[in-house]
Design a protein around this motif. Structure first.
Motif, PDB file in Angstrom:
ATOM      1  N   ILE A 150       0.824  -1.213   0.000  1.00 24.33           N
ATOM      2  CA  ILE A 150       0.000   0.000   0.000  1.00 24.33           C
ATOM      3  C   ILE A 150       0.857   1.261   0.000  1.00 24.33           C
ATOM      4  N   GLU A 151       2.043   1.202   0.581  1.00 25.67           N
ATOM      5  CA  GLU A 151       2.863   2.396   0.767  1.00 25.67           C
ATOM      6  C   GLU A 151       3.137   3.176  -0.518  1.00 25.67           C
ATOM      7  N   PRO A 152       3.482   2.521  -1.646  1.00 34.90           N
ATOM      8  CA  PRO A 152       3.691   3.311  -2.875  1.00 34.90           C
ATOM      9  C   PRO A 152       2.460   4.095  -3.300  1.00 34.90           C
TER      10      PRO A 152
ATOM     11  N   LYS B 172       0.030   9.442  -3.536  1.00 35.03           N
ATOM     12  CA  LYS B 172      -1.263  10.070  -3.267  1.00 35.03           C
ATOM     13  C   LYS B 172      -2.395   9.481  -4.098  1.00 35.03           C
ATOM     14  N   VAL B 173      -2.246   8.191  -4.467  1.00 36.65           N
ATOM     15  CA  VAL B 173      -3.349   7.480  -5.107  1.00 36.65           C
ATOM     16  C   VAL B 173      -4.428   7.194  -4.067  1.00 36.65           C
ATOM     17  N   VAL B 174      -3.985   6.841  -2.868  1.00 39.25           N
ATOM     18  CA  VAL B 174      -4.896   6.688  -1.734  1.00 39.25           C
ATOM     19  C   VAL B 174      -4.351   7.523  -0.588  1.00 39.25           C
ATOM     20  N   ARG B 175      -5.245   8.057   0.208  1.00 39.09           N
ATOM     21  CA  ARG B 175      -4.824   8.828   1.378  1.00 39.09           C
ATOM     22  C   ARG B 175      -4.808   7.964   2.630  1.00 39.09           C
ATOM     23  N   SER B 176      -5.725   7.010   2.668  1.00 38.04           N
ATOM     24  CA  SER B 176      -5.854   6.112   3.813  1.00 38.04           C
ATOM     25  C   SER B 176      -5.805   4.677   3.314  1.00 38.04           C
ATOM     26  N   SER B 177      -5.303   3.783   4.154  1.00 36.76           N
ATOM     27  CA  SER B 177      -5.280   2.366   3.777  1.00 36.76           C
ATOM     28  C   SER B 177      -6.686   1.824   3.574  1.00 36.76           C
ATOM     29  N   LEU B 178      -7.696   2.451   4.170  1.00 36.56           N
ATOM     30  CA  LEU B 178      -9.076   2.000   3.993  1.00 36.56           C
ATOM     31  C   LEU B 178      -9.559   2.185   2.567  1.00 36.56           C
ATOM     32  N   GLU B 179      -8.899   3.044   1.797  1.00 36.67           N
ATOM     33  CA  GLU B 179      -9.271   3.248   0.402  1.00 36.67           C
ATOM     34  C   GLU B 179      -8.741   2.147  -0.507  1.00 36.67           C
TER      35      GLU B 179
ATOM     36  N   ASP C  41      -4.648 -14.767  -7.087  1.00 35.69           N
ATOM     37  CA  ASP C  41      -3.417 -15.480  -7.445  1.00 35.69           C
ATOM     38  C   ASP C  41      -2.165 -14.695  -7.104  1.00 35.69           C
ATOM     39  N   VAL C  42      -2.256 -13.364  -7.159  1.00 39.72           N
ATOM     40  CA  VAL C  42      -1.099 -12.515  -6.855  1.00 39.72           C
ATOM     41  C   VAL C  42      -1.556 -11.368  -5.969  1.00 39.72           C
ATOM     42  N   LEU C  43      -0.610 -10.818  -5.229  1.00 41.40           N
ATOM     43  CA  LEU C  43      -0.910  -9.673  -4.381  1.00 41.40           C
ATOM     44  C   LEU C  43      -1.064  -8.429  -5.245  1.00 41.40           C
ATOM     45  N   SER C  44      -2.172  -7.753  -5.087  1.00 44.16           N
ATOM     46  CA  SER C  44      -2.384  -6.497  -5.811  1.00 44.16           C
ATOM     47  C   SER C  44      -3.149  -5.530  -4.929  1.00 44.16           C
ATOM     48  N   VAL C  45      -2.824  -4.254  -5.082  1.00 46.40           N
ATOM     49  CA  VAL C  45      -3.496  -3.201  -4.323  1.00 46.40           C
ATOM     50  C   VAL C  45      -3.856  -2.086  -5.294  1.00 46.40           C
ATOM     51  N   THR C  46      -5.132  -1.738  -5.342  1.00 45.01           N
ATOM     52  CA  THR C  46      -5.620  -0.645  -6.172  1.00 45.01           C
ATOM     53  C   THR C  46      -6.547   0.227  -5.330  1.00 45.01           C
ATOM     54  N   LYS C  47      -6.914   1.361  -5.880  1.00 45.33           N
ATOM     55  CA  LYS C  47      -7.870   2.211  -5.184  1.00 45.33           C
ATOM     56  C   LYS C  47      -9.262   1.625  -5.333  1.00 45.33           C
ATOM     57  N   SER C  48      -9.990   1.539  -4.236  1.00 44.04           N
ATOM     58  CA  SER C  48     -11.316   0.934  -4.255  1.00 44.04           C
ATOM     59  C   SER C  48     -12.299   1.773  -5.062  1.00 44.04           C
ATOM     60  N   ASP C  49     -13.190   1.069  -5.781  1.00 44.64           N
ATOM     61  CA  ASP C  49     -14.267   1.733  -6.510  1.00 44.64           C
ATOM     62  C   ASP C  49     -15.532   1.870  -5.660  1.00 44.64           C
TER      63      ASP C  49
END
Length: 223
Positions: free
Chosen positions: A133-135, A140-147, A185-193
């Motif tokens: 999540i840190e990158p 500034k793609v996400v401001r909070s980890s909850l996003e 299958d792989v770890l991925s993190v994106t901004k929630s819709d």
């Protein structure tokens, strides 16, 4: 459990440098950076502000907080003499001096190797999710980890832990302080819709619009 033993050993050796270091590390790492951070959501959101009705999880957390308080103040008493006394008397006006209280007895359920082993894959997964999540936070793609919308490859991790037969997705989301985790299958993190709950600030599919309530908050307020 182990902290209690190590503190008692340091006190008996008069090794107060080690004693203070153990206390500081416990407060900074175990409490502030982990336990309090993970459980503040339940403390704030699992209670009705007017009726005081609360979930069993919140009751359990408050019980642990009480045990931590009574133990921590007694541990601090030898090295923070006046502060520990002031805190103790403020909480227990008729409880006498903290310096006359007995050493905490931490045993039984607090030492459970099976639970410790069960939690290891979750803690490893938490570390990997936080790192991923840190990158997004930095850019500034996400401001909070909850996003963050997280997909985690639990099957790959599970092979290394015999006790991790199934994944508790809600527990992993709580530990990583994200709104939701789905297996993949792989770890991925994106901004929630998803939309943001106006009460707990989680981004969940059932939230119909920003400011609306998720199912949990709806249940707390109207259940």
């Amino acid at each position: 459990f182990h902290l209690n033993l190590n503190l008692e050993g340091a006190a008996q050796r008069y090794d107060f440098n080690m004693y203070v270091r153990l206390l500081v590390d416990f407060c900074n790492n175990d409490l502030s950076a982990f336990y309090f951070d993970v459980r503040k959501d339940i403390l704030y959101c699992d209670v009705h502000a007017l009726t005081g009705a609360q979930s069993n999880s919140r009751k359990a957390y408050r019980t642990v907080l009480d045990i931590v308080f009574r133990s921590l103040v007694r541990w601090c008493a030898p090295v923070l003499v006046f502060t520990a006394e002031e805190v103790w008397v403020c909480r227990y006006p008729d409880g006498g001096s903290v310096h006359l209280a007995e050493w905490p007895e931490i045993e039984g359920p607090w030492h459970d190797p099976a639970i410790s082993q069960m939690m290891q894959p979750y803690l490893l997964a938490r570390s990997e999710i936080i790192e991923a999540i840190e990158p997004l936070r930095r850019d500034k793609v996400v401001r909070s980890s909850l996003e963050a919308a997280v997909v985690y490859p639990w099957a790959n991790l599970q092979a290394n832990f015999e006790t991790a037969t199934t994944m508790d997705l809600a527990l992993l989301a709580d530990l990583a302080i994200v709104s939701k985790v789905t297996p993949g299958d792989v770890l991925s993190v994106t901004k929630s819709d998803n939309k943001k709950c106006g009460r707990c600030w989680r981004y969940l599919p059932e939230v119909t619009g920003d400011g609306a309530l998720c199912a949990r908050c709806e249940g707390v307020l109207n259940g």
